[in-house]
Scaffold this motif. Sequence first.
Motif, PDB file in Angstrom:
ATOM      1  N   UNK A 555      71.972  47.817  47.200  1.00 20.30           N
ATOM      2  CA  UNK A 555      73.296  47.939  46.584  1.00 20.30           C
ATOM      3  C   UNK A 555      74.014  49.185  47.100  1.00 20.30           C
ATOM      4  N   UNK A 556      75.244  48.982  47.608  1.00 21.12           N
ATOM      5  CA  UNK A 556      75.990  50.068  48.224  1.00 21.12           C
ATOM      6  C   UNK A 556      77.308  50.354  47.526  1.00 21.12           C
ATOM      7  N   UNK A 557      78.027  49.314  47.114  1.00 24.43           N
ATOM      8  CA  UNK A 557      79.373  49.523  46.573  1.00 24.43           C
ATOM      9  C   UNK A 557      79.793  48.319  45.752  1.00 24.43           C
ATOM     10  N   UNK A 558      80.803  48.534  44.903  1.00 25.51           N
ATOM     11  CA  UNK A 558      81.371  47.431  44.133  1.00 25.51           C
ATOM     12  C   UNK A 558      82.876  47.596  44.003  1.00 25.51           C
ATOM     13  N   UNK A 559      83.548  46.457  43.959  1.00 25.41           N
ATOM     14  CA  UNK A 559      84.993  46.406  43.797  1.00 25.41           C
ATOM     15  C   UNK A 559      85.408  44.954  43.646  1.00 25.41           C
ATOM     16  N   UNK A 560      86.377  44.689  42.781  1.00 20.82           N
ATOM     17  CA  UNK A 560      86.644  43.312  42.382  1.00 20.82           C
ATOM     18  C   UNK A 560      88.070  42.852  42.680  1.00 20.82           C
ATOM     19  N   UNK A 561      88.847  43.664  43.369  1.00 21.35           N
ATOM     20  CA  UNK A 561      90.227  43.247  43.656  1.00 21.35           C
ATOM     21  C   UNK A 561      90.271  42.082  44.642  1.00 21.35           C
ATOM     22  N   UNK A 562      89.507  42.173  45.717  1.00 22.95           N
ATOM     23  CA  UNK A 562      89.512  41.108  46.715  1.00 22.95           C
ATOM     24  C   UNK A 562      88.224  41.141  47.515  1.00 22.95           C
ATOM     25  N   UNK A 627      90.863  49.503  48.142  1.00 18.49           N
ATOM     26  CA  UNK A 627      90.531  50.865  47.714  1.00 18.49           C
ATOM     27  C   UNK A 627      89.643  50.930  46.479  1.00 18.49           C
ATOM     28  N   UNK A 628      89.525  49.828  45.756  1.00 11.11           N
ATOM     29  CA  UNK A 628      88.666  49.841  44.573  1.00 11.11           C
ATOM     30  C   UNK A 628      87.197  49.698  44.914  1.00 11.11           C
ATOM     31  N   UNK A 629      86.868  49.321  46.156  1.00 13.28           N
ATOM     32  CA  UNK A 629      85.477  49.168  46.563  1.00 13.28           C
ATOM     33  C   UNK A 629      84.905  50.552  46.867  1.00 13.28           C
ATOM     34  N   UNK A 630      84.121  51.072  45.925  1.00 11.43           N
ATOM     35  CA  UNK A 630      83.596  52.428  46.067  1.00 11.43           C
ATOM     36  C   UNK A 630      82.082  52.429  45.957  1.00 11.43           C
ATOM     37  N   UNK A 631      81.492  53.481  46.468  1.00 13.06           N
ATOM     38  CA  UNK A 631      80.033  53.618  46.438  1.00 13.06           C
ATOM     39  C   UNK A 631      79.498  53.562  45.015  1.00 13.06           C
ATOM     40  N   UNK A 632      78.273  53.105  44.898  1.00 13.42           N
ATOM     41  CA  UNK A 632      77.621  53.075  43.597  1.00 13.42           C
ATOM     42  C   UNK A 632      77.298  54.490  43.136  1.00 13.42           C
ATOM     43  N   UNK A 633      77.123  54.648  41.847  1.00 13.18           N
ATOM     44  CA  UNK A 633      76.975  55.965  41.232  1.00 13.18           C
ATOM     45  C   UNK A 633      75.788  56.743  41.787  1.00 13.18           C
ATOM     46  N   UNK A 634      74.695  56.051  42.076  1.00 10.05           N
ATOM     47  CA  UNK A 634      73.514  56.755  42.577  1.00 10.05           C
ATOM     48  C   UNK A 634      73.725  57.347  43.963  1.00 10.05           C
TER      49      UNK A 634
END
Length: 705
Positions: A555-562, A627-634
């Motif tokens: 798991x690297x990043x998450x974002x839900x816009x597109x 721009x909403x696709x950002x790295x996971x917290x860890x």
Amino acid sequence: MDDRPKQITGYCEPLSLRAGDHISLKASSHSPGPATLDIVRISCGDRTRYGPGFSETEIDSSLPDRVDLSEAALIPGSFASVDLKGLTAAQTLQLEFALMATRPSESQPVVVLEGTTGTVVEIALDSGHLIARSSVAELRLRSRPIAGRRWYRIELDVDLETGAITALATTAPTVSPGRDLLEVDPEPTIGDGSTGPVDLQTMLLAASPSGGRFDGRISSPRLGVDGLELSWDFSSDIGDRTIADLGGVDRPLELHQLPARAVTGPAWNGTVHRWCDEPTHYDAIHFHSDDLYDAGWQETASLDLPADLASGIYAFRLRGDAGDDRIPFFVRPAIGAPTADIALLMPSCTYMAYANHRMLFEGTDFVESRTRLRPEHEYVRDHPELGLSTYEKHSDGSGVMFSSRRRPVLQLRPGADGWNFTPDTVINAFLDHLAVGHDIVTDEDLHAEGVDALAPDRVIVSGSHPEYWSTVMLDGLEQWQRGGGRLIYAGGNGFYWRVAFSDSWPGAIELRRAEDGVRNWQCEPGESYHAFGGEYGGLWRRLGRAPNELVGIGFAAQGFDRASYYERTEASYTSRAAWIFDGVHGERIGTSGLGGGAAGQEVDRYDTRLGSPEHAIVLASATDFGPDMIRTKEEFEAAVTFPTPDPYVRADMTFFETPNGGAVFSVGSISWFGALARDGWDNDIAQITTNVVRRFLDQAPFELP
């Protein structure tokens, strides 16, 4: 499919079984009346334009054609009970316990003693005050309201001959001397007359006979009855649903609706963080008024499945004037029956973790969805008594550490949710389209049987989001891989959180969100170890078993816009894995689908620092996200701004070989399923997946480079 407000719902037991096994349906309707009942086999539950179309087939069965549905109640709230029948109190009762109220301003029962003629004595919260009541007296146990999240010790004497109640209420010592306050002993209250003798019936903790429930913790209860003493150590039998009586009267305490154990008690001072090391610091149980483990509904219908029933995704289908419902279950081949070479591993642990989640109407990532909820999510919104998912907090603010399938789970319905189950039915439909004769197996099967659950299969295909894994499950999958198994990881954010099971609470999982990771809450200090088995909770990455080691990516990043597309690497043309792209043309793949492409929602990255095999081949990568696709917290080591574009925010498609002729293909994206069915399965994502499935089914071994 019926878009009217839901009236009919239910659940079944078990969720996964073999052909020939027995299954029970438990259903309810808010508009009582008759409904037709049958069984359908579900190929695809996705009726959006991104799927292949909703598809189900009616199956002959011995079920009655019609059933009469009535409304069954859901009564949430965990509590404890002790059967006291046969004990008579003639002169005195003594009651001792410690409590920490987490919603002290709410009027709630704490401890109730019931006799044959009604309540003998009750300790309750009333507008913040602790009150002791009998049939002839009432006593305020503390001169001012109690504080939330502080421990208090209650000692209570009831003279049954005079009706007098004498009590001592103190606060426990804390790590802050300024918070240690000793309360003045209340004056005894003389009752209006004799209370006893009393034939006792039941002692309730955190509940009243009228249905009230308590939010908070109770510790070390003791009950004295005319010289007899009953007591229970809440630091013992952690993980079980009964706690032995230490007083020699043999009256065990029974837990209901799965309250939280392995939580800190009055003695905890921060010197230990693992309950197994010093159990006396964990002599407490946290009760919640919104816990729901088992709905406890009566059986509506049941049957023995045909022994020759094909493995697959099935559902009880109920249809009546009030609407309809499909209640899924999963069927494996009968023991001794022929098995397929390929199986779809349904991530039932993930279904349980998300059971009745409220993110679509409470979360910040899905604000737009609140005006177009499916009936199932409207039902969850309108019926909080369904219980919570592990993505919510309890009404007292504590995190939900337990979830269960022994209640209606509204997102476990075909078409109810674009997350988890319905996307997994698209993968199921794709395998049906290939006509490879696949079987179905679930996480619970893997946990119960270990590697034996996977042993019949040469190829395992994951679901779209296999996020939650027990140690036994992970060990079983690794052992299967070492034996030459071939794994297709057809999703993203997999193998992320550790969960635990207990034989004492079948159908439930435990989750401790420890230290790090993308999460809606985190464990309280000292409470990161599971009650079920004592393992440390949290991310598999932090536990030394990052998913990169298992499937090449993590798991690297998450974002839900597109969603976005992949771009092929040079290795996809020239490497030993170039066959994966046979029949695929162009540098960009997965350029359309749910959200706009095959890479999106939650994506995984190849990273040798986290254990990705060095001989793995990165075949394609997706990087063109919003721009909403950002790295996971860890991934955050400090509050810093990452470069744009961030090289660590990407979805990587990988392939690598494993011992004994095995191999792993990973797609690195939850959104992969949403591009599979375009143009009637005639597209690049379907072609790639087809190439991998057919080669993995080929007996020719893969050679380690």
